[in-house]
Design a protein around this motif. Structure first.
Motif, PDB file in Angstrom:
ATOM      1  N   PRO A 166       0.664  -1.191  -0.047  1.00  0.00           N
ATOM      2  CA  PRO A 166      -0.093  -0.097   0.012  1.00  0.00           C
ATOM      3  C   PRO A 166       0.727   1.332  -0.236  1.00  0.00           C
ATOM      4  N   GLU A 167       0.284   2.167  -0.713  1.00  0.00           N
ATOM      5  CA  GLU A 167       1.331   3.551  -0.756  1.00  0.00           C
ATOM      6  C   GLU A 167       1.083   4.152   0.611  1.00  0.00           C
ATOM      7  N   GLY A 168       2.507   4.626   0.894  1.00  0.00           N
ATOM      8  CA  GLY A 168       2.452   5.090   2.289  1.00  0.00           C
ATOM      9  C   GLY A 168       2.435   4.740   3.604  1.00  0.00           C
ATOM     10  N   MET A 169       2.831   3.070   3.386  1.00  0.00           N
ATOM     11  CA  MET A 169       2.576   2.276   4.563  1.00  0.00           C
ATOM     12  C   MET A 169       3.849   1.385   4.512  1.00  0.00           C
ATOM     13  N   ILE A 170       4.389   1.127   5.547  1.00  0.00           N
ATOM     14  CA  ILE A 170       5.599   0.147   5.756  1.00  0.00           C
ATOM     15  C   ILE A 170       5.025  -1.286   5.693  1.00  0.00           C
ATOM     16  N   VAL A 171       5.657  -2.064   4.828  1.00  0.00           N
ATOM     17  CA  VAL A 171       5.575  -3.466   4.909  1.00  0.00           C
ATOM     18  C   VAL A 171       6.795  -4.204   5.456  1.00  0.00           C
ATOM     19  N   THR A 197      11.232   3.987  18.778  1.00  0.00           N
ATOM     20  CA  THR A 197      11.326   3.658  20.409  1.00  0.00           C
ATOM     21  C   THR A 197      11.045   2.156  20.441  1.00  0.00           C
ATOM     22  N   LYS A 198       9.947   1.844  19.892  1.00  0.00           N
ATOM     23  CA  LYS A 198       9.610   0.383  20.005  1.00  0.00           C
ATOM     24  C   LYS A 198      10.543  -0.688  19.188  1.00  0.00           C
ATOM     25  N   TYR A 199      11.043  -0.236  18.012  1.00  0.00           N
ATOM     26  CA  TYR A 199      11.833  -0.899  17.203  1.00  0.00           C
ATOM     27  C   TYR A 199      13.351  -0.986  18.098  1.00  0.00           C
ATOM     28  N   HIS A 200      13.574   0.104  18.679  1.00  0.00           N
ATOM     29  CA  HIS A 200      14.861   0.085  19.339  1.00  0.00           C
ATOM     30  C   HIS A 200      14.949  -0.843  20.468  1.00  0.00           C
ATOM     31  N   GLN A 201      13.926  -0.658  21.220  1.00  0.00           N
ATOM     32  CA  GLN A 201      13.565  -1.505  22.473  1.00  0.00           C
ATOM     33  C   GLN A 201      13.702  -3.087  22.050  1.00  0.00           C
ATOM     34  N   GLY A 202      13.140  -3.213  20.866  1.00  0.00           N
ATOM     35  CA  GLY A 202      13.253  -4.611  20.389  1.00  0.00           C
ATOM     36  C   GLY A 202      14.635  -5.212  20.058  1.00  0.00           C
ATOM     37  N   LEU A 249      13.679 -13.557  26.179  1.00  0.00           N
ATOM     38  CA  LEU A 249      13.972 -12.222  25.531  1.00  0.00           C
ATOM     39  C   LEU A 249      13.952 -12.085  24.036  1.00  0.00           C
ATOM     40  N   LEU A 250      14.243 -13.287  23.440  1.00  0.00           N
ATOM     41  CA  LEU A 250      14.348 -13.228  22.049  1.00  0.00           C
ATOM     42  C   LEU A 250      12.930 -13.009  21.255  1.00  0.00           C
ATOM     43  N   PRO A 251      11.970 -13.857  21.719  1.00  0.00           N
ATOM     44  CA  PRO A 251      10.508 -13.595  20.822  1.00  0.00           C
ATOM     45  C   PRO A 251      10.025 -12.389  21.452  1.00  0.00           C
ATOM     46  N   ILE A 252      10.060 -11.714  22.635  1.00  0.00           N
ATOM     47  CA  ILE A 252       9.671 -10.411  23.023  1.00  0.00           C
ATOM     48  C   ILE A 252      10.436  -9.330  21.759  1.00  0.00           C
ATOM     49  N   GLY A 253      11.724  -9.513  21.754  1.00  0.00           N
ATOM     50  CA  GLY A 253      12.412  -8.366  21.136  1.00  0.00           C
ATOM     51  C   GLY A 253      12.101  -8.539  19.638  1.00  0.00           C
ATOM     52  N   TYR A 254      11.985  -9.874  18.997  1.00  0.00           N
ATOM     53  CA  TYR A 254      11.426  -9.673  17.838  1.00  0.00           C
ATOM     54  C   TYR A 254       9.930  -9.168  17.449  1.00  0.00           C
ATOM     55  N   LYS A 255       9.115  -9.456  18.616  1.00  0.00           N
ATOM     56  CA  LYS A 255       7.724  -9.087  18.643  1.00  0.00           C
ATOM     57  C   LYS A 255       7.766  -7.488  18.765  1.00  0.00           C
ATOM     58  N   SER A 267      10.148  -5.368  17.502  1.00  0.00           N
ATOM     59  CA  SER A 267      10.608  -4.848  15.936  1.00  0.00           C
ATOM     60  C   SER A 267       9.434  -5.024  15.317  1.00  0.00           C
ATOM     61  N   LYS A 268       8.800  -6.019  15.023  1.00  0.00           N
ATOM     62  CA  LYS A 268       7.638  -6.194  13.998  1.00  0.00           C
ATOM     63  C   LYS A 268       6.534  -5.405  14.612  1.00  0.00           C
ATOM     64  N   GLN A 269       6.120  -4.780  15.840  1.00  0.00           N
ATOM     65  CA  GLN A 269       5.033  -4.020  16.237  1.00  0.00           C
ATOM     66  C   GLN A 269       5.608  -2.581  15.750  1.00  0.00           C
ATOM     67  N   SER A 270       6.840  -2.208  15.530  1.00  0.00           N
ATOM     68  CA  SER A 270       7.172  -0.952  15.181  1.00  0.00           C
ATOM     69  C   SER A 270       6.443  -0.510  13.719  1.00  0.00           C
ATOM     70  N   VAL A 271       6.301  -1.607  12.843  1.00  0.00           N
ATOM     71  CA  VAL A 271       5.599  -1.245  11.492  1.00  0.00           C
ATOM     72  C   VAL A 271       4.249  -1.080  11.840  1.00  0.00           C
ATOM     73  N   ASP A 272       3.419  -1.614  12.507  1.00  0.00           N
ATOM     74  CA  ASP A 272       2.237  -1.355  12.929  1.00  0.00           C
ATOM     75  C   ASP A 272       1.848  -0.055  13.654  1.00  0.00           C
ATOM     76  N   ILE A 273       2.959   0.350  14.619  1.00  0.00           N
ATOM     77  CA  ILE A 273       2.865   1.706  15.255  1.00  0.00           C
ATOM     78  C   ILE A 273       3.078   2.692  13.847  1.00  0.00           C
TER      79      ILE A 273
END
Length: 185
Positions: free
Chosen positions: A20-25, A65-70, A141-147, A149-155
């Motif tokens: 989609p235009e203007g959104m991150i995938v 911030t969410k991506y960096h935490q991840g 820690l690993l699954p939480i960090g990956y989660k 990082s992926k939530q940053s796209v939704d944010i």
């Protein structure tokens, strides 16, 4: 081999067509030798992890911030996993050797050095327990960090995407004269 390359191309062409235009995938696909690659796409621009982090830093601070935490959790998780595995291995390999030395010291008639051997066994047992604890912590820690990082796209897509920004908003405003409607562009 040619078939595998054509499958990768098909996957990438499909992913590009559905952006989609203007959104991150967030795209995850496998290259040669099953090496997993992560890429992020914004319109026609494809970004690796570093470029994605810079993009978020300049365009959407909550997502950054969410991506960096991840990413910090992922780095800590892999560090704990490596250290825990090494510590567990040292404890597991040397503990039987120290226990055997302690048993042989008990059999000797003069029983010299037996305290040192039992102190060594205690240290190795502690090493084994600490290593197992570090490894378990990394698995958490690993699954939480990956989660994260992926939530940053939704944010980004929900809060900062130009496609999601309202063109005009209607607000209720109060003043000393009373209550009124305010249109904000």
């Amino acid at each position: 081999m040619a078939n595998a390359q054509s499958n990768d191309t098909t996957i990438n062409e499909t992913a590009i067509a559905e952006r989609p235009e203007g959104m991150i995938v967030h795209n995850t696909y496998h290259e040669r030798h099953a090496f997993e690659m992560e890429e992020y796409s914004y319109g026609e621009t494809e970004m690796n992890k570093k470029a994605y982090a810079e993009f978020l830093k300049s365009n959407c601070l909550p997502a950054y911030t969410k991506y960096h935490q991840g990413q910090q959790m992922i780095a800590a998780g892999w560090s704990l996993f490596g250290l825990g595995l090494a510590t567990t291995t040292v404890g597991a390999v040397l503990l039987p050797v120290a226990a055997l030395a302690g048993f042989l010291s008990l059999l000797s008639p003069d029983k010299e050095g037996i305290g040192d051997v039992f102190n060594t066994v205690g240290v190795l047992e502690a090493s084994l327990c600490i290593g197992i604890g570090m490894t378990i912590s990394s698995v958490v820690l690993l699954p939480i960090g990956y989660k994260y990082s992926k939530q940053s796209v939704d944010i980004f897509n929900n809060q900062c995407s130009p496609q999601r920004q309202p063109i005009a908003t209607l607000n209720l405003q109060t003043s000393s004269d009373g209550i009124g409607l305010a249109i904000t562009f």
